[in-house]
Design a protein around this motif. Structure first.
Motif, PDB file in Angstrom:
ATOM      1  N   ARG A   7       0.857  -1.183   0.000  1.00 51.62           N
ATOM      2  CA  ARG A   7       0.000   0.000   0.000  1.00 51.62           C
ATOM      3  C   ARG A   7       0.895   1.235   0.000  1.00 51.62           C
ATOM      4  NH1 ARG A   7      -3.667   0.520   5.002  1.00 51.62           N
ATOM      5  NH2 ARG A   7      -1.630   0.751   5.935  1.00 51.62           N
ATOM      6  N   VAL A   8       0.583   2.179  -0.892  1.00 49.13           N
ATOM      7  CA  VAL A   8       1.315   3.439  -0.988  1.00 49.13           C
ATOM      8  C   VAL A   8       0.383   4.561  -0.556  1.00 49.13           C
ATOM      9  CG1 VAL A   8       2.442   5.065  -2.569  1.00 49.13           C
ATOM     10  CG2 VAL A   8       2.777   2.605  -2.869  1.00 49.13           C
ATOM     11  N   LYS A   9       0.909   5.433   0.295  1.00 45.74           N
ATOM     12  CA  LYS A   9       0.152   6.615   0.724  1.00 45.74           C
ATOM     13  C   LYS A   9       1.018   7.843   0.498  1.00 45.74           C
ATOM     14  CE  LYS A   9      -2.442   4.622   4.559  1.00 45.74           C
ATOM     15  NZ  LYS A   9      -2.662   4.770   6.008  1.00 45.74           N
ATOM     16  N   VAL A  10       0.387   8.924   0.063  1.00 50.30           N
ATOM     17  CA  VAL A  10       1.079  10.203  -0.089  1.00 50.30           C
ATOM     18  C   VAL A  10       0.381  11.225   0.796  1.00 50.30           C
ATOM     19  CG1 VAL A  10       1.705  12.055  -1.664  1.00 50.30           C
ATOM     20  CG2 VAL A  10       1.807   9.692  -2.455  1.00 50.30           C
ATOM     21  N   ASP A  11       1.154  11.878   1.634  1.00 50.33           N
ATOM     22  CA  ASP A  11       0.641  12.949   2.489  1.00 50.33           C
ATOM     23  C   ASP A  11       0.642  14.231   1.650  1.00 50.33           C
ATOM     24  OD1 ASP A  11       0.233  15.048   4.270  1.00 50.33           O
ATOM     25  OD2 ASP A  11       1.455  14.136   5.844  1.00 50.33           O
ATOM     26  N   ASN A  12      -0.516  14.608   1.167  1.00 58.19           N
ATOM     27  CA  ASN A  12      -0.623  15.773   0.278  1.00 58.19           C
ATOM     28  C   ASN A  12      -0.292  17.089   0.980  1.00 58.19           C
ATOM     29  OD1 ASN A  12      -1.324  14.646  -2.304  1.00 58.19           O
ATOM     30  ND2 ASN A  12      -3.211  13.995  -1.328  1.00 58.19           N
ATOM     31  N   LYS A  41      -2.173   3.246  -5.638  1.00 55.52           N
ATOM     32  CA  LYS A  41      -2.256   2.992  -4.197  1.00 55.52           C
ATOM     33  C   LYS A  41      -1.954   1.548  -3.835  1.00 55.52           C
ATOM     34  CE  LYS A  41      -5.363   6.767  -3.457  1.00 55.52           C
ATOM     35  NZ  LYS A  41      -6.701   7.237  -3.559  1.00 55.52           N
ATOM     36  N   ARG A  42      -2.209   0.638  -4.757  1.00 57.85           N
ATOM     37  CA  ARG A  42      -1.983  -0.796  -4.516  1.00 57.85           C
ATOM     38  C   ARG A  42      -1.114  -1.376  -5.638  1.00 57.85           C
ATOM     39  NH1 ARG A  42      -4.186  -2.833   0.402  1.00 57.85           N
ATOM     40  NH2 ARG A  42      -5.857  -1.412   0.935  1.00 57.85           N
ATOM     41  N   ILE A  63       5.875  10.184   1.161  1.00 61.64           N
ATOM     42  CA  ILE A  63       5.424   8.888   0.667  1.00 61.64           C
ATOM     43  C   ILE A  63       5.695   7.818   1.710  1.00 61.64           C
ATOM     44  CG2 ILE A  63       5.669   7.148  -1.142  1.00 61.64           C
ATOM     45  CD1 ILE A  63       6.731   9.452  -2.930  1.00 61.64           C
ATOM     46  N   LYS A  64       4.680   7.032   1.993  1.00 56.92           N
ATOM     47  CA  LYS A  64       4.807   5.896   2.904  1.00 56.92           C
ATOM     48  C   LYS A  64       4.430   4.619   2.145  1.00 56.92           C
ATOM     49  CE  LYS A  64       5.766   8.500   6.378  1.00 56.92           C
ATOM     50  NZ  LYS A  64       7.115   8.949   6.344  1.00 56.92           N
ATOM     51  N   ASP A  66       3.721   0.566   2.841  1.00 55.61           N
ATOM     52  CA  ASP A  66       3.453  -0.448   3.869  1.00 55.61           C
ATOM     53  C   ASP A  66       2.942  -1.720   3.234  1.00 55.61           C
ATOM     54  OD1 ASP A  66       3.875   1.263   6.201  1.00 55.61           O
ATOM     55  OD2 ASP A  66       1.997   2.235   5.625  1.00 55.61           O
TER      56      ASP A  66
END
Length: 68
Positions: A7-12, A41-42, A63-64, A66
């Motif tokens: 899973r990829v997350k971006v803190d905008n 995201k996946r 960018i995270k 997990d």
């Protein structure tokens, strides 16, 4: 952890749109001409290294990546 999805997350709020993520992982990140960041995201298992490189190179640490 093998077999679990990525899973990829971006803190905008942190992202400054430098597009380094796009240079590191063009299959996963795209900065549009109007400044919007699109990303996968996946990502698939074979894109783990690209996602990790993008997260590592982000100067804003926005960018995270997990395993879920």
């Amino acid at each position: 952890m093998r077999g679990r999805r990525l899973r990829v997350k971006v803190d905008n709020d942190r992202c400054e749109r430098y597009a380094i993520c796009q240079m590191e992982a063009p299959d996963l990140f795209e900065l549009s001409p109007d400044g919007r960041l699109f990303y996968t995201k996946r990502p698939e298992e074979d894109q783990v290294e690209q996602a990790a490189a993008a997260a590592r190179c982000c100067p804003m640490q926005a960018i995270k990546v997990d395993r879920v």
